[in-house]
Design a protein around this motif. Structure first.
Motif, PDB file in Angstrom:
ATOM      1  N   LYS A 176      22.457 -92.059 -30.666  1.00 30.27           N
ATOM      2  CA  LYS A 176      22.647 -91.807 -32.094  1.00 30.27           C
ATOM      3  C   LYS A 176      21.332 -91.377 -32.739  1.00 30.27           C
ATOM      4  O   LYS A 176      20.270 -91.872 -32.360  1.00 30.27           O
ATOM      5  N   PRO A 177      21.414 -90.480 -33.731  1.00 32.29           N
ATOM      6  CA  PRO A 177      20.195 -90.040 -34.421  1.00 32.29           C
ATOM      7  C   PRO A 177      19.382 -91.204 -34.982  1.00 32.29           C
ATOM      8  O   PRO A 177      18.151 -91.151 -35.006  1.00 32.29           O
ATOM      9  N   GLY A 178      20.067 -92.271 -35.406  1.00 36.74           N
ATOM     10  CA  GLY A 178      19.367 -93.445 -35.931  1.00 36.74           C
ATOM     11  C   GLY A 178      18.375 -94.038 -34.936  1.00 36.74           C
ATOM     12  O   GLY A 178      17.384 -94.662 -35.329  1.00 36.74           O
ATOM     13  N   GLU A 179      18.605 -93.811 -33.645  1.00 33.17           N
ATOM     14  CA  GLU A 179      17.753 -94.383 -32.596  1.00 33.17           C
ATOM     15  C   GLU A 179      16.412 -93.653 -32.453  1.00 33.17           C
ATOM     16  O   GLU A 179      15.495 -94.172 -31.829  1.00 33.17           O
ATOM     17  N   ILE A 180      16.301 -92.443 -33.014  1.00 34.01           N
ATOM     18  CA  ILE A 180      15.049 -91.696 -32.860  1.00 34.01           C
ATOM     19  C   ILE A 180      14.255 -91.598 -34.163  1.00 34.01           C
ATOM     20  O   ILE A 180      13.240 -90.912 -34.222  1.00 34.01           O
ATOM     21  N   LEU A 181      14.696 -92.297 -35.206  1.00 35.31           N
ATOM     22  CA  LEU A 181      14.023 -92.196 -36.502  1.00 35.31           C
ATOM     23  C   LEU A 181      12.566 -92.629 -36.434  1.00 35.31           C
ATOM     24  O   LEU A 181      11.694 -91.990 -37.024  1.00 35.31           O
ATOM     25  N   THR A 182      12.283 -93.702 -35.696  1.00 34.36           N
ATOM     26  CA  THR A 182      10.898 -94.169 -35.566  1.00 34.36           C
ATOM     27  C   THR A 182      10.036 -93.094 -34.918  1.00 34.36           C
ATOM     28  O   THR A 182       8.921 -92.830 -35.361  1.00 34.36           O
ATOM     29  N   LYS A 183      10.572 -92.445 -33.877  1.00 33.19           N
ATOM     30  CA  LYS A 183       9.849 -91.373 -33.183  1.00 33.19           C
ATOM     31  C   LYS A 183       9.611 -90.191 -34.128  1.00 33.19           C
ATOM     32  O   LYS A 183       8.521 -89.606 -34.153  1.00 33.19           O
TER      33      LYS A 183
END
Length: 133
Positions: A44-51
């Motif tokens: 999910k896009p939410g999983e890469i927000l920190t990156k």
């Protein structure tokens, strides 16, 4: 002497897709390339927000909005990406371009000409450049 042979792209699995990322800054009215990532199609896009925050120099908890830049000609197509759906559920595939920006501040008194990625892309697409002869 430098080796001039092209560097092969990194090896990717069948579940991965390669996405390219551009950061939009409404204050500067500027859209710039910030990098690429391999993501799991069922992630999910939410999983890469920190990156993405790291790639753009934001704090790790910064709220950001994501848009898919679908096409620019003959008409701009840019759609909001749902961070709760998977990349595949958002119909994202290899080579797609994701534009992102900080979430506009609620109650911000400052008016922006182009507050979000779609309005900026529309502006760039429609502007005419005049030059003196």
């Amino acid at each position: 002497m430098q080796d001039l042979r092209p560097i092969p792209p990194p090896v990717k699995s069948k579940e991965e897709i390669l996405l390219f990322f551009k950061l939009y800054d409404p204050l500067k009215e500027e859209l710039r390339y910030v990098g690429r990532l391999f993501v799991k199609a069922n992630g999910k896009p939410g999983e890469i927000l920190t990156k993405l925050n790291e790639m753009s120099g934001f704090g790790p908890e910064e709220e950001i909005e994501l848009f898919e830049e679908i096409k620019f000609e003959p008409k701009v197509m840019c759609e909001h990406i749902d961070k709760k759906l998977t990349f595949r559920g958002n119909q994202l595939e290899d080579g797609d371009i994701i534009c992102f920006q900080k979430l506009p501040q609620v109650g911000s008194s400052e008016q922006r000409h182009y507050p979000d990625v779609p309005s900026f892309l529309e502006y760039v697409h429609n502007r005419q450049v005049f030059c003196e002869l």
